[in-house]
Write an enzyme that holds these catalytic residues in place. Structure first.
Site, PDB file in Angstrom:
ATOM      1  N   ARG A  31      99.343 -60.787 -32.922  1.00 58.24           N
ATOM      2  CA  ARG A  31      99.272 -60.249 -31.548  1.00 58.24           C
ATOM      3  C   ARG A  31      97.837 -60.034 -31.080  1.00 58.24           C
ATOM      4  O   ARG A  31      97.534 -59.059 -30.394  1.00 58.24           O
ATOM      5  CB  ARG A  31     100.049 -58.934 -31.410  1.00 58.24           C
ATOM      6  CG  ARG A  31     101.540 -59.053 -31.523  1.00 58.24           C
ATOM      7  CD  ARG A  31     102.215 -59.212 -30.164  1.00 58.24           C
ATOM      8  NE  ARG A  31     103.619 -59.541 -30.341  1.00 58.24           N
ATOM      9  CZ  ARG A  31     104.617 -58.695 -30.129  1.00 58.24           C
ATOM     10  NH1 ARG A  31     104.384 -57.498 -29.689  1.00 58.24           N
ATOM     11  NH2 ARG A  31     105.856 -59.081 -30.323  1.00 58.24           N
ATOM     12  N   ARG A  35      98.534 -56.740 -24.768  1.00 63.80           N
ATOM     13  CA  ARG A  35      98.258 -55.689 -23.785  1.00 63.80           C
ATOM     14  C   ARG A  35      97.039 -54.821 -24.067  1.00 63.80           C
ATOM     15  O   ARG A  35      96.565 -54.115 -23.178  1.00 63.80           O
ATOM     16  CB  ARG A  35      99.487 -54.798 -23.626  1.00 63.80           C
ATOM     17  CG  ARG A  35     100.436 -55.343 -22.563  1.00 63.80           C
ATOM     18  CD  ARG A  35     101.600 -54.411 -22.369  1.00 63.80           C
ATOM     19  NE  ARG A  35     102.379 -54.328 -23.608  1.00 63.80           N
ATOM     20  CZ  ARG A  35     103.337 -53.423 -23.829  1.00 63.80           C
ATOM     21  NH1 ARG A  35     103.621 -52.526 -22.935  1.00 63.80           N
ATOM     22  NH2 ARG A  35     104.005 -53.441 -24.959  1.00 63.80           N
ATOM     23  N   ARG A  44      98.666 -61.395 -17.118  1.00 61.61           N
ATOM     24  CA  ARG A  44     100.103 -61.079 -17.192  1.00 61.61           C
ATOM     25  C   ARG A  44     100.650 -60.726 -15.793  1.00 61.61           C
ATOM     26  O   ARG A  44     101.742 -61.146 -15.433  1.00 61.61           O
ATOM     27  CB  ARG A  44     100.263 -59.923 -18.176  1.00 61.61           C
ATOM     28  CG  ARG A  44     101.605 -59.296 -18.291  1.00 61.61           C
ATOM     29  CD  ARG A  44     102.496 -60.073 -19.240  1.00 61.61           C
ATOM     30  NE  ARG A  44     103.674 -59.289 -19.551  1.00 61.61           N
ATOM     31  CZ  ARG A  44     104.660 -59.039 -18.701  1.00 61.61           C
ATOM     32  NH1 ARG A  44     104.610 -59.532 -17.488  1.00 61.61           N
ATOM     33  NH2 ARG A  44     105.688 -58.310 -19.050  1.00 61.61           N
ATOM     34  N   ASP A  81     106.736 -66.684 -27.556  1.00 58.53           N
ATOM     35  CA  ASP A  81     107.540 -65.647 -28.194  1.00 58.53           C
ATOM     36  C   ASP A  81     108.645 -66.283 -29.011  1.00 58.53           C
ATOM     37  O   ASP A  81     109.092 -67.395 -28.694  1.00 58.53           O
ATOM     38  CB  ASP A  81     108.143 -64.700 -27.143  1.00 58.53           C
ATOM     39  CG  ASP A  81     108.622 -63.419 -27.799  1.00 58.53           C
ATOM     40  OD1 ASP A  81     107.804 -62.531 -28.038  1.00 58.53           O
ATOM     41  OD2 ASP A  81     109.826 -63.327 -28.115  1.00 58.53           O
ATOM     42  N   TYR A 157     118.445 -60.830 -32.846  1.00 60.44           N
ATOM     43  CA  TYR A 157     118.311 -60.558 -31.400  1.00 60.44           C
ATOM     44  C   TYR A 157     119.471 -61.168 -30.627  1.00 60.44           C
ATOM     45  O   TYR A 157     119.960 -60.594 -29.657  1.00 60.44           O
ATOM     46  CB  TYR A 157     116.971 -61.087 -30.875  1.00 60.44           C
ATOM     47  CG  TYR A 157     115.796 -60.245 -31.332  1.00 60.44           C
ATOM     48  CD1 TYR A 157     115.440 -59.092 -30.645  1.00 60.44           C
ATOM     49  CD2 TYR A 157     115.073 -60.577 -32.465  1.00 60.44           C
ATOM     50  CE1 TYR A 157     114.376 -58.292 -31.071  1.00 60.44           C
ATOM     51  CE2 TYR A 157     114.016 -59.793 -32.900  1.00 60.44           C
ATOM     52  CZ  TYR A 157     113.675 -58.648 -32.203  1.00 60.44           C
ATOM     53  OH  TYR A 157     112.651 -57.865 -32.633  1.00 60.44           O
TER      54      TYR A 157
HETATM   55  O1  1CP Z   1      99.147 -63.150 -30.215  1.00 63.16           O
HETATM   56  C1  1CP Z   1     100.188 -63.449 -30.855  1.00 63.16           C
HETATM   57  O2  1CP Z   1     100.460 -62.972 -31.953  1.00 63.16           O
HETATM   58  C2  1CP Z   1     101.041 -64.590 -30.300  1.00 63.16           C
HETATM   59  C3  1CP Z   1     102.133 -64.247 -29.484  1.00 63.16           C
HETATM   60  C4  1CP Z   1     103.414 -63.591 -29.996  1.00 63.16           C
HETATM   61  C5  1CP Z   1     104.126 -63.741 -31.198  1.00 63.16           C
HETATM   62  C6  1CP Z   1     103.730 -64.513 -32.433  1.00 63.16           C
HETATM   63  C7  1CP Z   1     104.166 -62.735 -29.166  1.00 63.16           C
HETATM   64  C8  1CP Z   1     103.761 -62.317 -27.820  1.00 63.16           C
HETATM   65  N1  1CP Z   1     105.344 -62.444 -29.817  1.00 63.16           N
HETATM   66  C9  1CP Z   1     105.339 -63.030 -31.063  1.00 63.16           C
HETATM   67  C10 1CP Z   1     106.398 -62.987 -32.077  1.00 63.16           C
HETATM   68  C11 1CP Z   1     107.518 -62.023 -31.923  1.00 63.16           C
HETATM   69  N2  1CP Z   1     108.219 -61.678 -30.790  1.00 63.16           N
HETATM   70  C12 1CP Z   1     108.137 -61.365 -33.005  1.00 63.16           C
HETATM   71  C13 1CP Z   1     107.722 -61.563 -34.453  1.00 63.16           C
HETATM   72  C14 1CP Z   1     106.567 -60.713 -34.829  1.00 63.16           C
HETATM   73  C15 1CP Z   1     106.785 -59.226 -34.730  1.00 63.16           C
HETATM   74  O3  1CP Z   1     107.586 -58.682 -35.525  1.00 63.16           O
HETATM   75  O4  1CP Z   1     106.152 -58.604 -33.842  1.00 63.16           O
HETATM   76  C16 1CP Z   1     109.185 -60.582 -32.517  1.00 63.16           C
HETATM   77  C17 1CP Z   1     110.117 -59.686 -33.302  1.00 63.16           C
HETATM   78  C18 1CP Z   1     109.228 -60.787 -31.106  1.00 63.16           C
HETATM   79  C19 1CP Z   1     110.215 -60.189 -30.162  1.00 63.16           C
HETATM   80  C20 1CP Z   1     109.534 -59.405 -29.113  1.00 63.16           C
HETATM   81  N3  1CP Z   1     108.832 -59.971 -28.087  1.00 63.16           N
HETATM   82  C21 1CP Z   1     109.391 -58.009 -29.021  1.00 63.16           C
HETATM   83  C22 1CP Z   1     109.924 -56.986 -30.007  1.00 63.16           C
HETATM   84  C23 1CP Z   1     111.188 -56.376 -29.551  1.00 63.16           C
HETATM   85  C24 1CP Z   1     111.708 -55.323 -30.516  1.00 63.16           C
HETATM   86  O5  1CP Z   1     111.360 -54.157 -30.330  1.00 63.16           O
HETATM   87  O6  1CP Z   1     112.467 -55.658 -31.437  1.00 63.16           O
HETATM   88  C25 1CP Z   1     108.638 -57.725 -27.866  1.00 63.16           C
HETATM   89  C26 1CP Z   1     108.267 -56.395 -27.292  1.00 63.16           C
HETATM   90  C27 1CP Z   1     108.274 -58.997 -27.306  1.00 63.16           C
HETATM   91  C28 1CP Z   1     107.416 -59.250 -26.118  1.00 63.16           C
HETATM   92  C29 1CP Z   1     106.071 -59.781 -26.441  1.00 63.16           C
HETATM   93  N4  1CP Z   1     105.814 -60.937 -27.165  1.00 63.16           N
HETATM   94  C30 1CP Z   1     104.448 -61.161 -27.218  1.00 63.16           C
HETATM   95  C31 1CP Z   1     103.809 -60.106 -26.449  1.00 63.16           C
HETATM   96  C32 1CP Z   1     102.332 -59.989 -26.232  1.00 63.16           C
HETATM   97  C33 1CP Z   1     104.832 -59.253 -25.996  1.00 63.16           C
HETATM   98  C34 1CP Z   1     104.649 -58.032 -25.091  1.00 63.16           C
HETATM   99  C35 1CP Z   1     104.932 -58.431 -23.688  1.00 63.16           C
HETATM  100  C36 1CP Z   1     104.001 -57.831 -22.683  1.00 63.16           C
HETATM  101  O7  1CP Z   1     104.073 -56.624 -22.532  1.00 63.16           O
HETATM  102  O8  1CP Z   1     103.225 -58.544 -22.025  1.00 63.16           O
END
Ligand code: 1CP
Length: 350
Positions: A31, A35, A44, A81, A157
């Site tokens: 990540r 944010r 964003r 994602d 999910y």
């Molecule tokens: O910078 C990076 O790492 C690349 C982008 C990336 C990756 C590899 C994002 C962007 N998401 C992911 C993988 C991801 N997405 C995972 C696996 C890694 C982990 O455990 O964090 C998972 C479980 C998700 C699912 C997901 N997407 C969640 C979690 C939900 C939960 O609580 O179970 C969330 C909040 C997101 C949204 C998301 N994805 C990425 C970002 C930057 C965001 C936040 C969105 C925003 O506010 O702009």
């Protein structure tokens, strides 16, 4: 072809994967786009919804590059994602502001009729367009990581309809109707192979498979829903692209890492924060690259506590096949200066 080989051997990130332990080790952070960066928040806003950002090659490439410009990480991870896969298969995904993902849950075999691999082309294509742009725009010494979620974690999910604390609905289906649940895992395994193959063709140098909820499974279920599907993906990629390293991230499964490494054929393992450094040393001793495992909350705290733990990890992994990273993703509360402090500390180590 020779030029491609010459370029890739300049990439420091790849050295531990060819058996060369380097000091300082390569560094990137999960990540690293997100944010905590003001420039991410600005892009964003411009993009509309979170998924609009993932499917917009120009803006997705821009947010991928932002942390590279600031910190010069050794690797860049495609901005996308893991939930792009169910979305492309036909299960609509939305991200409610501040609430995380929402899907219309699939809880039995009949629900699988909604999914189709033949429909994925357009959405996968947009993500791969981001990959090609990045391969053009990144500095040539920066490795580009493509990724997907592991079938088990993506299935949680799809079945729960949202993030959950215990993945109870998915574990329940897997016990109640293992043959039906296996159909969902098979669809996701096939889709992941197609998706990752396209990312490699578009220019991804390395693949990471995120299994964030691997730690919630009993030993036999871990074998069936984590190890076997991951092995299928890894072996399919290796048969076509033997030179592309694959990193697994079975979060929460430190006690099963030896088994994971043996059963999946991965080239690297990303280790979460609770994984003992001794287990990471064991991974490296088996000829597999260990990646991790600084607590993301130490990156929020900063200061001496951060420096001390960075040094402990570097000392424990010195001279071994290792990539510096966090144990999980950067959290939004992180001060960008603390990331700079971390990168400088790692880069100055010998
Ligand atoms: O910078 C990076 O790492 C690349 C982008 C990336 C990756 C590899 C994002 C962007 N998401 C992911 C993988 C991801 N997405 C995972 C696996 C890694 C982990 O455990 O964090 C998972 C479980 C998700 C699912 C997901 N997407 C969640 C979690 C939900 C939960 O609580 O179970 C969330 C909040 C997101 C949204 C998301 N994805 C990425 C970002 C930057 C965001 C936040 C969105 C925003 O506010 O702009």
């Amino acid at each position: 072809m020779q030029d491609v080989v010459a370029k890739s051997t300049e990439r420091r990130f790849l050295k531990p994967f060819s058996g060369e332990a380097i000091n300082p080790p390569p560094v990137w952070l999960m990540r690293q786009a997100g944010r905590y960066l003001p420039e991410y928040r600005a892009t964003r806003k411009e993009a509309g919804s979170f998924l609009d950002l993932c499917y917009n090659p120009s803006l997705a490439a821009e947010v991928t590059l932002q942390p590279i410009r600031r910190y010069g990480f050794d690797a860049s991870i495609l901005f996308s994602d893991i939930l792009v896969v169910p979305d492309a298969l036909g299960q609509r995904v939305t991200f409610a502001e501040g609430e995380g993902p929402r899907l219309d849950p699939i809880r039995e075999v009949a629900g699988l009729a909604r999914l189709s691999l033949t429909n994925t082309g357009e959405k996968f294509g947009r993500v791969c367009e981001t990959v090609s742009r990045l391969r053009q725009d990144l500095p040539r010494e920066t490795t580009l990581i493509g990724f997907c979620g592991a079938p088990w974690t993506v299935a949680t999910y799809m079945v729960e309809g949202r993030g959950s604390t215990d993945q109870g609905e998915a574990r329940g289906w897997a016990y109640r109707d293992p043959a039906g649940f296996a159909q969902l895992i098979d669809i996701l395994t096939e889709a992941s192979i197609v998706y990752l193959t396209e990312q490699i063709k578009a220019g991804a140098d390395v693949i990471q498979i995120f299994d964030s909820w691997a730690g919630s499974l009993a030993e036999n279920q871990f074998q069936q829903w984590v190890v076997l599907p991951t092995a299928r993906i890894v072996n399919a990629l290796k048969s076509a692209y033997p030179h592309v390293p694959v990193i697994g991230f079975p979060r929460g499964a430190a006690s099963q890492l030896a088994h994971f490494v043996e059963g999946t054929n991965v080239d690297g393992v990303s280790c979460d924060t609770s994984c003992p450094l001794g287990v990471m040393q064991m991974v490296a001793a088996r000829g597999v690259v260990a990646q991790g495992n600084l607590d993301p909350l130490l990156l929020v705290a900063g200061g001496e506590a951060l420096d001390r733990r960075v040094d402990e990890i570097l000392d424990a992994m010195h001279g071994r096949r290792f990539v510096f990273n966090l144990g999980h993703g950067i959290v939004p509360e992180t001060a960008p200066e603390h990331v700079a402090q971390l990168v400088e500390r790692v880069r100055r180590s010998r």
